[in-house]
Scaffold this motif. Structure first.
Motif, PDB file in Angstrom:
ATOM      1  N   TYR A   1      -2.626  15.058  26.699  1.00 53.36           N
ATOM      2  CA  TYR A   1      -3.044  16.351  27.252  1.00 53.36           C
ATOM      3  C   TYR A   1      -4.104  16.978  26.344  1.00 53.36           C
ATOM      4  N   GLU A   2      -3.860  16.956  25.041  1.00 58.51           N
ATOM      5  CA  GLU A   2      -4.828  17.499  24.084  1.00 58.51           C
ATOM      6  C   GLU A   2      -6.119  16.697  24.078  1.00 58.51           C
ATOM      7  N   HIS A   3      -5.993  15.394  24.209  1.00 55.78           N
ATOM      8  CA  HIS A   3      -7.191  14.538  24.254  1.00 55.78           C
ATOM      9  C   HIS A   3      -8.055  14.883  25.454  1.00 55.78           C
ATOM     10  N   GLN A   4      -7.416  15.045  26.597  1.00 58.13           N
ATOM     11  CA  GLN A   4      -8.161  15.391  27.806  1.00 58.13           C
ATOM     12  C   GLN A   4      -8.845  16.743  27.671  1.00 58.13           C
ATOM     13  N   ALA A   5      -8.220  17.643  26.904  1.00 57.17           N
ATOM     14  CA  ALA A   5      -8.786  18.976  26.699  1.00 57.17           C
ATOM     15  C   ALA A   5      -9.884  18.981  25.642  1.00 57.17           C
ATOM     16  N   GLY A   6     -10.200  17.814  25.081  1.00 49.14           N
ATOM     17  CA  GLY A   6     -11.267  17.727  24.093  1.00 49.14           C
ATOM     18  C   GLY A   6     -10.821  17.973  22.665  1.00 49.14           C
ATOM     19  N   GLN A   7      -9.511  18.057  22.441  1.00 55.68           N
ATOM     20  CA  GLN A   7      -8.982  18.326  21.098  1.00 55.68           C
ATOM     21  C   GLN A   7      -8.609  16.993  20.422  1.00 55.68           C
ATOM     22  N   ARG A   8      -9.628  16.193  20.096  1.00 58.84           N
ATOM     23  CA  ARG A   8      -9.406  14.824  19.642  1.00 58.84           C
ATOM     24  C   ARG A   8      -8.513  14.744  18.399  1.00 58.84           C
ATOM     25  N   TRP A   9      -8.842  15.495  17.341  1.00 56.40           N
ATOM     26  CA  TRP A   9      -8.088  15.378  16.106  1.00 56.40           C
ATOM     27  C   TRP A   9      -6.666  15.889  16.264  1.00 56.40           C
ATOM     28  N   GLN A  10      -6.479  16.956  17.034  1.00 58.28           N
ATOM     29  CA  GLN A  10      -5.133  17.432  17.316  1.00 58.28           C
ATOM     30  C   GLN A  10      -4.358  16.385  18.105  1.00 58.28           C
ATOM     31  N   ALA A  11      -5.033  15.726  19.051  1.00 58.75           N
ATOM     32  CA  ALA A  11      -4.390  14.688  19.851  1.00 58.75           C
ATOM     33  C   ALA A  11      -3.938  13.520  18.982  1.00 58.75           C
ATOM     34  N   ILE A  12      -4.794  13.102  18.041  1.00 61.37           N
ATOM     35  CA  ILE A  12      -4.423  12.000  17.153  1.00 61.37           C
ATOM     36  C   ILE A  12      -3.230  12.397  16.287  1.00 61.37           C
ATOM     37  N   SER A  13      -3.248  13.633  15.766  1.00 61.28           N
ATOM     38  CA  SER A  13      -2.130  14.105  14.950  1.00 61.28           C
ATOM     39  C   SER A  13      -0.828  14.112  15.738  1.00 61.28           C
ATOM     40  N   THR A  14      -0.874  14.619  16.978  1.00 59.70           N
ATOM     41  CA  THR A  14       0.326  14.636  17.817  1.00 59.70           C
ATOM     42  C   THR A  14       0.765  13.218  18.152  1.00 59.70           C
ATOM     43  N   GLY A  15      -0.210  12.334  18.392  1.00 60.73           N
ATOM     44  CA  GLY A  15       0.108  10.947  18.689  1.00 60.73           C
ATOM     45  C   GLY A  15       0.812  10.257  17.530  1.00 60.73           C
ATOM     46  N   VAL A  16       0.361  10.518  16.310  1.00 62.09           N
ATOM     47  CA  VAL A  16       1.018   9.936  15.134  1.00 62.09           C
ATOM     48  C   VAL A  16       2.442  10.472  15.003  1.00 62.09           C
ATOM     49  N   ARG A  17       2.633  11.774  15.237  1.00 67.31           N
ATOM     50  CA  ARG A  17       3.994  12.342  15.235  1.00 67.31           C
ATOM     51  C   ARG A  17       4.870  11.608  16.244  1.00 67.31           C
ATOM     52  N   SER A  18       4.311  11.335  17.420  1.00 66.69           N
ATOM     53  CA  SER A  18       5.051  10.631  18.453  1.00 66.69           C
ATOM     54  C   SER A  18       5.457   9.235  17.987  1.00 66.69           C
ATOM     55  N   ALA A  19       4.507   8.509  17.408  1.00 66.34           N
ATOM     56  CA  ALA A  19       4.788   7.148  16.968  1.00 66.34           C
ATOM     57  C   ALA A  19       5.848   7.117  15.872  1.00 66.34           C
ATOM     58  N   LEU A  20       5.782   8.066  14.952  1.00 63.52           N
ATOM     59  CA  LEU A  20       6.733   8.092  13.839  1.00 63.52           C
ATOM     60  C   LEU A  20       8.142   8.484  14.272  1.00 63.52           C
ATOM     61  N   THR A  21       8.259   9.113  15.440  1.00 63.06           N
ATOM     62  CA  THR A  21       9.580   9.488  15.950  1.00 63.06           C
ATOM     63  C   THR A  21      10.417   8.263  16.274  1.00 63.06           C
ATOM     64  N   PHE A  22       9.751   7.208  16.755  1.00 63.05           N
ATOM     65  CA  PHE A  22      10.435   5.954  17.097  1.00 63.05           C
ATOM     66  C   PHE A  22       9.475   4.822  16.750  1.00 63.05           C
ATOM     67  N   PRO A  23       9.354   4.493  15.457  1.00 60.33           N
ATOM     68  CA  PRO A  23       8.273   3.621  14.976  1.00 60.33           C
ATOM     69  C   PRO A  23       8.267   2.208  15.540  1.00 60.33           C
ATOM     70  N   SER A  24       9.389   1.704  16.011  1.00 61.29           N
ATOM     71  CA  SER A  24       9.441   0.320  16.492  1.00 61.29           C
ATOM     72  C   SER A  24       8.803   0.138  17.861  1.00 61.29           C
ATOM     73  N   ASN A  25       8.441   1.228  18.522  1.00 63.49           N
ATOM     74  CA  ASN A  25       7.796   1.130  19.838  1.00 63.49           C
ATOM     75  C   ASN A  25       6.305   0.850  19.649  1.00 63.49           C
ATOM     76  N   LEU A  26       5.925  -0.415  19.745  1.00 62.70           N
ATOM     77  CA  LEU A  26       4.535  -0.803  19.492  1.00 62.70           C
ATOM     78  C   LEU A  26       3.592  -0.239  20.541  1.00 62.70           C
ATOM     79  N   ALA A  27       4.089  -0.023  21.756  1.00 60.81           N
ATOM     80  CA  ALA A  27       3.232   0.521  22.809  1.00 60.81           C
ATOM     81  C   ALA A  27       2.713   1.906  22.431  1.00 60.81           C
ATOM     82  N   THR A  28       3.538   2.690  21.745  1.00 62.57           N
ATOM     83  CA  THR A  28       3.099   4.019  21.331  1.00 62.57           C
ATOM     84  C   THR A  28       2.009   3.926  20.271  1.00 62.57           C
ATOM     85  N   TRP A  29       2.140   2.997  19.337  1.00 63.35           N
ATOM     86  CA  TRP A  29       1.083   2.818  18.326  1.00 63.35           C
ATOM     87  C   TRP A  29      -0.231   2.402  18.981  1.00 63.35           C
TER      88      TRP A  29
END
Length: 331
Positions: free
Chosen positions: A279-307
């Motif tokens: 959602y943030e990426h679509q809104a043009g907030q690239r760095w915020q989107a990457i930060s949120t994405g990393v938070r997402s990946a670290l929540t369940f690190p074994s999910n390679l699809a999220t990485w």
């Protein structure tokens, strides 16, 4: 304003409870902070075996009413509350979630000034087990009528953000016990067929993600089936005027495979955060989107699809983004 015992009730808050001792005091306190609107809080005990009711009674608030439902399920618990509700308006709060301050008063004031509408709802936010914020779902900054989108099968928000006229709920027959889950989606879709519904921007509910919630105790197969059948029933009503349940035809749920496990709390949090990142990426907030994405990946690190999705967030230009990840608006 302090509500007296003989003052007429304007709002009935129904709180279904099953083994929520860890959270119920906070949930009820968030509701009972409202002192400008005469209300009752109907705690429907659905077979709890822990200290949930002890925690509720310890609050000592005369506006609390405790009703037994004897483990009949979420839809029956809600209908038990509806049957005894004395308020002109009804709202729901699950026993592990929270209400923001002034939410009830604001919604009741709006409905009293707009009698042509049967219900009002709003955005909500997901919070972690200890209450820290995760992600907001405020679908639009625009206050607008959403009756037509409900009739098109789209439920944009959580049912617990709604305030509904009690007579409208009763005219619908309340909740349908066929739904072991997705009873809220079925109700929202039928509500759009019965009355006009308004959406007001802002956070109206805090939805707590934790391992004991229904989302994390029901299999994904079961949740997906009931979600889909709610929309199939709506299509039947729009085509023929009735759905299979109204005809007495009860579609059997699919068999649940032992290997089909429920979504864990960590996986659910990851899904919400990944949705927010795109959602943030679509809104043009690239760095915020990457930060949120990393938070997402670290929540369940074994999910390679999220990485892989986080890598896509970093590499894809905004105009190439396909925003097709949808959150789940249910427990």
């Amino acid at each position: 304003m302090v509500q007296s015992r003989n003052q007429s009730v304007l709002v009935s808050v129904v709180v279904p409870v099953y083994n929520a001792e860890r959270y119920i005091a906070a949930a009820l306190s968030s509701i009972l902070q409202e002192h400008t609107v005469p209300l009752e809080v109907i705690v429907v005990n659905d077979g709890s075996t822990d200290a949930s009711l002890t925690r509720a009674r310890a609050l000592g608030d005369p506006r609390l009413r405790i009703i037994e439902n004897q483990g009949k399920g979420i839809a029956d618990a809600l209908n038990t509350g509806l049957a005894v509700a004395r308020g002109q308006y009804m709202v729901r709060c699950d026993a592990d979630d929270l209400y923001p301050a002034n939410r009830i008063a604001q919604q009741v004031n709006w409905l009293s000034q707009n009698p042509e509408f049967g219900a009002i709802c709003g955005g909500y936010a997901a919070i972690a087990p200890k209450g820290s914020p995760l992600v907001q779902f405020d679908d639009s900054p625009i206050a607008e009528e959403i009756t037509l989108e409900l009739c098109a099968g789209y439920a944009r928000t959580h049912l617990c953000t709604y305030a509904i006229r009690t007579d409208v709920l009763r005219s619908l027959g309340g909740f349908r016990s066929y739904f072991k889950t997705a009873e809220d989606i079925d109700l929202q879709l039928r509500l759009g067929e019965a009355c006009r519904v308004w959406y007001e921007p802002g956070i109206h509910y805090y939805y707590r993600l934790h391992r004991a919630s229904i989302t994390h105790t029901k299999s994904s197969t079961e949740r997906e089936f009931f979600d889909a059948i709610a929309r199939e029933f709506q299509s039947q009503r729009q085509t023929t005027g009735m759905d299979d349940l109204q005809r007495g035809i009860v579609p059997p749920p699919p068999p649940i495979s032992p290997s089909c496990r429920p979504l864990s709390a960590a996986q659910h949090i990851q899904k919400f955060l990944l949705w927010r990142a795109w959602y943030e990426h679509q809104a043009g907030q690239r760095w915020q989107a990457i930060s949120t994405g990393v938070r997402s990946a670290l929540t369940f690190p074994s999910n390679l699809a999220t990485w892989r999705s986080v890598l896509a967030l970093a590499l894809k230009p905004v105009e190439a983004t396909s925003f097709d990840i949808k959150p789940t608006f249910r427990r």
